[in-house]
Design an enzyme around this catalytic site. Structure first.
Site, PDB file in Angstrom:
ATOM      1  N   SER A   1       0.799  -1.121   0.083  1.00  0.00           N
ATOM      2  CA  SER A   1      -0.071   0.122  -0.047  1.00  0.00           C
ATOM      3  C   SER A   1       0.797   1.179  -0.012  1.00  0.00           C
ATOM      4  CB  SER A   1      -0.976  -0.036   1.275  1.00  0.00           C
ATOM      5  OG  SER A   1      -1.645   1.358   1.484  1.00  0.00           O
TER       6      SER A   1
ATOM      7  N   TYR B   1      -1.623  -0.818  10.466  1.00  0.00           N
ATOM      8  CA  TYR B   1      -1.675  -1.235   9.095  1.00  0.00           C
ATOM      9  C   TYR B   1      -0.651  -0.757   8.283  1.00  0.00           C
ATOM     10  CZ  TYR B   1      -3.957  -0.841   4.608  1.00  0.00           C
ATOM     11  OH  TYR B   1      -4.302  -1.129   3.062  1.00  0.00           O
TER      12      TYR B   1
END
Length: 225
Positions: free
Chosen positions: A123, A136
């Site tokens: 990401s 995350y």
């Protein structure tokens, strides 16, 4: 027929990847707790659990594999200040992304055919952050490092790359300013990620790399008005 496993195949991005591969003639298995899209064989699996991954591969019963897409992972569950982040939530997020990618790769590697490909879903959060996203971001940063480590360990028989998507949405109610933040003029779609998977699956001279897929958003300097 080429065979592919996609983890998290029931989600927005995973379902898009499964559909794109099936359309291109691949035999696709979706490893997920929920059933994926039509055209993909559903293998019920919690990728962060060692026993569940072993059972999933036993159920699948394939003797050869050409592509593994490590896409599974929960998002948003641990979005709270780091001083309030429990160890259980931290581990739950890292297990779903990073540990899951490790366990799936470990199980898939012996099945990978010569010229096979592993694609990990990182990401842009591996390189930039909003507040309260430590778990995350750490998981996705770990995916980036795992990718280049695996590329060295599994090459030259198997190539390993990653995709780092930016803002990917399936919503219809986005604002004009949401799209305008992107130099390409729009927010990303699941089919954009699927296209990148198809590219990397056939990019025979690329390994150990992270393909940033964000519509140019991380290249745009933004100043407060």
């Amino acid at each position: 027929m080429k065979r592919a496993i996609v983890t998290g195949g029931a989600g927005l991005i995973g379902a898009g990847i499964c559909r794109a591969l099936a359309t291109e003639g691949w035999e696709v298995a979706s490893f997920d707790l929920r059933e994926g899209p039509e055209g993909a064989r559903h293998i019920r699996c919690d990728v962060g659990d060692e026993a569940s991954v072993a059972a999933g591969f036993g159920t699948l019963g394939w003797e050869g594999l050409d592509l593994l897409v490590n896409n599974a992972g929960i998002a948003g569950a641990a979005a709270r200040p780091v001083t309030e982040l429990s160890l259980a939530d931290w581990r739950r997020v890292l297990d779903s992304h990073l540990t899951g990618a490790f366990l799936m790769t470990r199980a898939a590697a012996p099945l990978m055919r010569e010229g096979g490909s592993i694609i990990n879903m990182a990401s842009t959060r591996a390189f930039m952050s909003e507040p309260d996203t430590e778990a995350y971001s750490a998981a996705k940063g770990g995916i980036v490092a795992l990718t280049h480590a695996l590329a060295i360990s599994l090459g030259p028989r198997v190539r390993v790359n990653a995709i780092a998507p930016g803002w990917i949405s399936g919503a219809d109610d986005l604002r004009p300013e949401d799209h305008e933040q992107h130099p390409v003029g729009r927010v990303g779609r699941a089919e954009d990620v699927a296209g990148a998977v198809l590219y990397l699956a056939g990019a025979g001279f690329m390994t150990g790399q992270v393909l940033v897929l964000d519509g140019g958003m991380t290249r745009k300097m933004i100043y407060a008005e």
